[in-house]
Every structure is written in C-alpha cells, then in structure tokens.
Design an enzyme around this catalytic site. Structure first.
Site, PDB file in Angstrom:
ATOM      1  N   ASP A  10       0.845  -1.194   0.000  1.00 38.03           N
ATOM      2  CA  ASP A  10       0.000   0.000   0.000  1.00 38.03           C
ATOM      3  C   ASP A  10       0.879   1.242   0.000  1.00 38.03           C
ATOM      4  O   ASP A  10       0.964   1.970   0.996  1.00 38.03           O
ATOM      5  CB  ASP A  10      -0.941  -0.023   1.222  1.00 38.03           C
ATOM      6  CG  ASP A  10      -1.930  -1.176   1.146  1.00 38.03           C
ATOM      7  OD1 ASP A  10      -2.372  -1.512   0.028  1.00 38.03           O
ATOM      8  OD2 ASP A  10      -2.254  -1.745   2.200  1.00 38.03           O
ATOM      9  N   LYS A  61     -10.928  -5.815  -7.210  1.00 38.00           N
ATOM     10  CA  LYS A  61     -12.364  -5.869  -6.868  1.00 38.00           C
ATOM     11  C   LYS A  61     -13.240  -5.473  -8.062  1.00 38.00           C
ATOM     12  O   LYS A  61     -14.064  -4.559  -7.982  1.00 38.00           O
ATOM     13  CB  LYS A  61     -12.675  -4.978  -5.663  1.00 38.00           C
ATOM     14  CG  LYS A  61     -11.975  -5.424  -4.390  1.00 38.00           C
ATOM     15  CD  LYS A  61     -12.468  -4.650  -3.183  1.00 38.00           C
ATOM     16  CE  LYS A  61     -11.807  -5.085  -1.906  1.00 38.00           C
ATOM     17  NZ  LYS A  61     -10.368  -4.725  -1.836  1.00 38.00           N
ATOM     18  N   ASP A  64     -18.451  -5.063 -12.917  1.00 36.51           N
ATOM     19  CA  ASP A  64     -18.905  -4.356 -14.122  1.00 36.51           C
ATOM     20  C   ASP A  64     -19.753  -5.326 -14.938  1.00 36.51           C
ATOM     21  O   ASP A  64     -20.022  -6.449 -14.487  1.00 36.51           O
ATOM     22  CB  ASP A  64     -17.690  -3.850 -14.919  1.00 36.51           C
ATOM     23  CG  ASP A  64     -18.011  -2.564 -15.690  1.00 36.51           C
ATOM     24  OD1 ASP A  64     -19.113  -2.488 -16.285  1.00 36.51           O
ATOM     25  OD2 ASP A  64     -17.169  -1.651 -15.708  1.00 36.51           O
ATOM     26  N   ILE A  65     -20.151  -4.925 -16.130  1.00 34.89           N
ATOM     27  CA  ILE A  65     -20.956  -5.831 -16.966  1.00 34.89           C
ATOM     28  C   ILE A  65     -20.070  -7.005 -17.401  1.00 34.89           C
ATOM     29  O   ILE A  65     -18.844  -6.879 -17.466  1.00 34.89           O
ATOM     30  CB  ILE A  65     -21.556  -5.108 -18.202  1.00 34.89           C
ATOM     31  CG1 ILE A  65     -20.447  -4.488 -19.056  1.00 34.89           C
ATOM     32  CG2 ILE A  65     -22.571  -4.057 -17.772  1.00 34.89           C
ATOM     33  CD1 ILE A  65     -20.934  -4.024 -20.414  1.00 34.89           C
ATOM     34  N   THR A  68     -17.122  -6.707 -19.990  1.00 34.65           N
ATOM     35  CA  THR A  68     -15.996  -5.895 -19.512  1.00 34.65           C
ATOM     36  C   THR A  68     -15.165  -6.678 -18.496  1.00 34.65           C
ATOM     37  O   THR A  68     -13.930  -6.672 -18.546  1.00 34.65           O
ATOM     38  CB  THR A  68     -16.537  -4.592 -18.887  1.00 34.65           C
ATOM     39  OG1 THR A  68     -17.326  -3.926 -19.866  1.00 34.65           O
ATOM     40  CG2 THR A  68     -15.414  -3.679 -18.429  1.00 34.65           C
ATOM     41  N   ARG A 175      -2.668  -9.390  12.777  1.00 34.04           N
ATOM     42  CA  ARG A 175      -1.633  -8.696  13.554  1.00 34.04           C
ATOM     43  C   ARG A 175      -1.067  -9.636  14.604  1.00 34.04           C
ATOM     44  O   ARG A 175      -1.843 -10.312  15.285  1.00 34.04           O
ATOM     45  CB  ARG A 175      -2.234  -7.518  14.352  1.00 34.04           C
ATOM     46  CG  ARG A 175      -2.662  -6.339  13.540  1.00 34.04           C
ATOM     47  CD  ARG A 175      -1.477  -5.555  13.038  1.00 34.04           C
ATOM     48  NE  ARG A 175      -1.920  -4.369  12.324  1.00 34.04           N
ATOM     49  CZ  ARG A 175      -2.427  -4.371  11.099  1.00 34.04           C
ATOM     50  NH1 ARG A 175      -2.566  -5.478  10.435  1.00 34.04           N
ATOM     51  NH2 ARG A 175      -2.804  -3.251  10.528  1.00 34.04           N
ATOM     52  N   GLN A 184      -7.484  -1.151  12.063  1.00 33.88           N
ATOM     53  CA  GLN A 184      -8.162  -2.452  12.042  1.00 33.88           C
ATOM     54  C   GLN A 184      -8.850  -2.671  13.388  1.00 33.88           C
ATOM     55  O   GLN A 184      -8.234  -2.520  14.439  1.00 33.88           O
ATOM     56  CB  GLN A 184      -7.165  -3.600  11.795  1.00 33.88           C
ATOM     57  CG  GLN A 184      -6.441  -3.514  10.456  1.00 33.88           C
ATOM     58  CD  GLN A 184      -7.295  -3.994   9.281  1.00 33.88           C
ATOM     59  OE1 GLN A 184      -8.504  -4.167   9.412  1.00 33.88           O
ATOM     60  NE2 GLN A 184      -6.657  -4.174   8.148  1.00 33.88           N
ATOM     61  N   GLY A 204      -0.052  -5.791   6.070  1.00 34.25           N
ATOM     62  CA  GLY A 204       0.494  -4.555   5.503  1.00 34.25           C
ATOM     63  C   GLY A 204       1.443  -3.893   6.463  1.00 34.25           C
ATOM     64  O   GLY A 204       2.617  -4.256   6.575  1.00 34.25           O
TER      65      GLY A 204
HETATM   66  O1  C5P Z   1      -1.782  -2.500   6.987  1.00 33.70           O
HETATM   67  P1  C5P Z   1      -2.776  -3.617   7.116  1.00 33.70           P
HETATM   68  O2  C5P Z   1      -2.161  -4.928   7.535  1.00 33.70           O
HETATM   69  O3  C5P Z   1      -3.968  -3.247   7.935  1.00 33.70           O
HETATM   70  O4  C5P Z   1      -3.266  -3.812   5.602  1.00 33.70           O
HETATM   71  C1  C5P Z   1      -4.266  -4.676   5.302  1.00 33.70           C
HETATM   72  C2  C5P Z   1      -4.522  -4.724   3.835  1.00 33.70           C
HETATM   73  O5  C5P Z   1      -5.700  -5.498   3.626  1.00 33.70           O
HETATM   74  C3  C5P Z   1      -4.797  -3.386   3.155  1.00 33.70           C
HETATM   75  O6  C5P Z   1      -4.307  -3.465   1.818  1.00 33.70           O
HETATM   76  C4  C5P Z   1      -6.302  -3.278   3.169  1.00 33.70           C
HETATM   77  O7  C5P Z   1      -6.806  -2.549   2.091  1.00 33.70           O
HETATM   78  C5  C5P Z   1      -6.706  -4.735   3.020  1.00 33.70           C
HETATM   79  N1  C5P Z   1      -8.040  -5.024   3.554  1.00 33.70           N
HETATM   80  C6  C5P Z   1      -8.381  -4.855   4.889  1.00 33.70           C
HETATM   81  N2  C5P Z   1      -9.621  -5.159   5.343  1.00 33.70           N
HETATM   82  C7  C5P Z   1     -10.536  -5.598   4.513  1.00 33.70           C
HETATM   83  C8  C5P Z   1     -10.212  -5.787   3.172  1.00 33.70           C
HETATM   84  C9  C5P Z   1      -8.951  -5.492   2.719  1.00 33.70           C
HETATM   85  O8  C5P Z   1      -7.552  -4.438   5.681  1.00 33.70           O
HETATM   86  N3  C5P Z   1     -11.706  -5.914   4.979  1.00 33.70           N
END
Ligand code: C5P
Length: 225
Positions: A10, A61, A64-65, A68, A175, A184, A204
């Site tokens: 990200d 994610k 669309d139709i 596409t 985590r 989160q 992330g």
């Molecule tokens: O930094 P972190 O570990 O929170 O990143 C989590 C990743 O997962 C991000 O790319 C976030 O967009 C994605 N994500 C999320 N929760 C969701 C769907 C996707 O944290 N429900």
C-alpha cells in the site's frame, strides 16, 4: 517451504514498492497490489514483479458488466498475476471465470465489504443480514467456479465450512499480539487466522512500516511455525 504471508504494497509508487520488495528478499513470496499502486504504476509494475518470480495478488475488486469483466480478467491473467479479486456477485464471477480460461489465474470473491453494516445493506435495498449475505455469496462463488474468498479472520472458520477444504481463503486484519492495530478493529494473530482456516494472510503495515521489514516478516514466520 510454503509461506502464507502476503505483503500489502500500500504505497504510491513503484520505487517505494520495489524498495520494500528488495528489503524483504526471500522472506516473502506473495505481494498484494491494490488500487492505489495499480493506478499509479499500472500493468508494467505487475509484469515486473511477476517476472522477478514473485506471486502477485491483484486486488482490483472488479464489478462491471460481464463482457468488460471477462476481457479485463483475461488481460490480468496475461500480466502473470496469480490472484485477482472480483465482487462476489454471480454475473461478475461467471464472467471472470470465463475470462481467466486457459490461464492459471485464481479468482477470489469479495462478499460484503467490511465497511458495510446492516444499515448500509438496508440503504442499498438488501433485507439480509451481513452474515446471511456473506454465506449466500460464498456458496454462489464456489458454484460459479471462483477459487476462494477474501474474509476477515473473525469469519474465516464459518466461510471455510461453506467454501470447502480446497477454497483459498485470504484474510486481512492480521496482527501479531502486541503489534499496532492501526485502523483495524477486528484482528486475529497470524496463528489464530491459520488455525481458523485461512490459507493466506494479508499483512500490511506491521511489516511495511517496521524498522526492519525483513526481520519482521521472518519473525512472523517463526511465530507461525
Ligand atoms: O496494513 P494492514 O495490515 O492493515 O493492511 C491490510 C490490507 O488489507 C490493506 O491493503 C487493506 O486494504 C486490506 N483489507 C483490509 N480489510 C478488509 C479488506 C482489505 O484491511 N476488509
């Protein structure tokens, strides 16, 4: 050895992403490229990452139709990405399954965005609860030929029951105990998520913002084993 960590890239530029990829080296095999990085650097970056031997999870994610979605999915398959997300709506999923034919691209369904609660569903005209809609969409995803589901570690056990043993279940919101949760709210540790049935863990900031990302990734792997 099979390494379930997917690092979410990200970041806004290929330069920053590649710096992380270089630092992580062989500690990580999977990378998630989302809308931000794709908007900034596009397919060239995905090709580069895949050509270097990394596994790319393209989190687009799509919704669309059918024509596409089918054509765009075929293009993603040609980039060398291994995983692509589409919304778990029957028409969209069947078009994506059609588009990836002949490639080894796997598809993941996104059931209900975790930012949605029941009042959002009401507003959009759905009478189901979030749990009901998730369950129905998981079942339809598998029936449509979609390979897996993106779900929270809190719902992964239930999703595993519906999706079956072969489904690829990918969970963000992971985590280690004691790590900063950021924004989160519903998190699980990597071990808990895997024990509940997750196949891959999207992580992330715990890794990307660590003083030493490689050491952090290796520490998480040790924690899992
Ligand atoms: O930094 P972190 O570990 O929170 O990143 C989590 C990743 O997962 C991000 O790319 C976030 O967009 C994605 N994500 C999320 N929760 C969701 C769907 C996707 O944290 N429900």
């Amino acid at each position: 050895m099979n390494n379930p960590i997917v690092v979410a890239l990200d970041v806004p530029s290929a330069a920053e992403a590649l710096r992380l990829v270089r630092q992580l080296g062989d500690a990580v095999q999977w990378y998630k490229v989302g809308m931000e990085l794709f908007a900034a650097e596009g397919p060239a970056f995905v090709r580069q990452l895949a050509a270097a031997g990394h596994f790319v999870f393209l989190d687009m994610k799509y919704y669309d139709i059918p024509e596409t979605v089918k054509r765009a999915t075929a293009v993603v398959a040609s980039l060398g990405a291994k995983l692509l997300t589409v919304h778990a709506v029957d028409q969209v999923m069947r078009a994506a399954v059609d588009g990836r034919q002949g490639s080894d691209l796997k598809l993941l369904g996104v059931t209900v965005l975790t930012s949605f609660d029941e009042s959002d569903l009401r507003m959009e005209g759905y009478s189901a609860t979030v749990a009901e809609l998730v369950a129905a969409r998981v079942a339809r995803a598998r029936a449509a030929g979609v390979d897996g589901i993106v779900c929270s570690p809190v719902e992964v056990a239930r999703v595993r029951e519906i999706a079956g043993p072969d489904a690829i279940l990918v969970t963000p919101g992971v985590r280690s105990a004691g790590a900063d949760k950021g924004d989160q709210k519903r998190v699980a540790t990597p071990r808990q998520a895997l024990a509940s049935g997750a196949s891959l863990l999207v992580i992330g900031r715990q890794i990307t913002r660590a003083a030493d990302p490689r050491a952090e990734a290796l520490r998480i792997r040790a924690e899992i084993e």
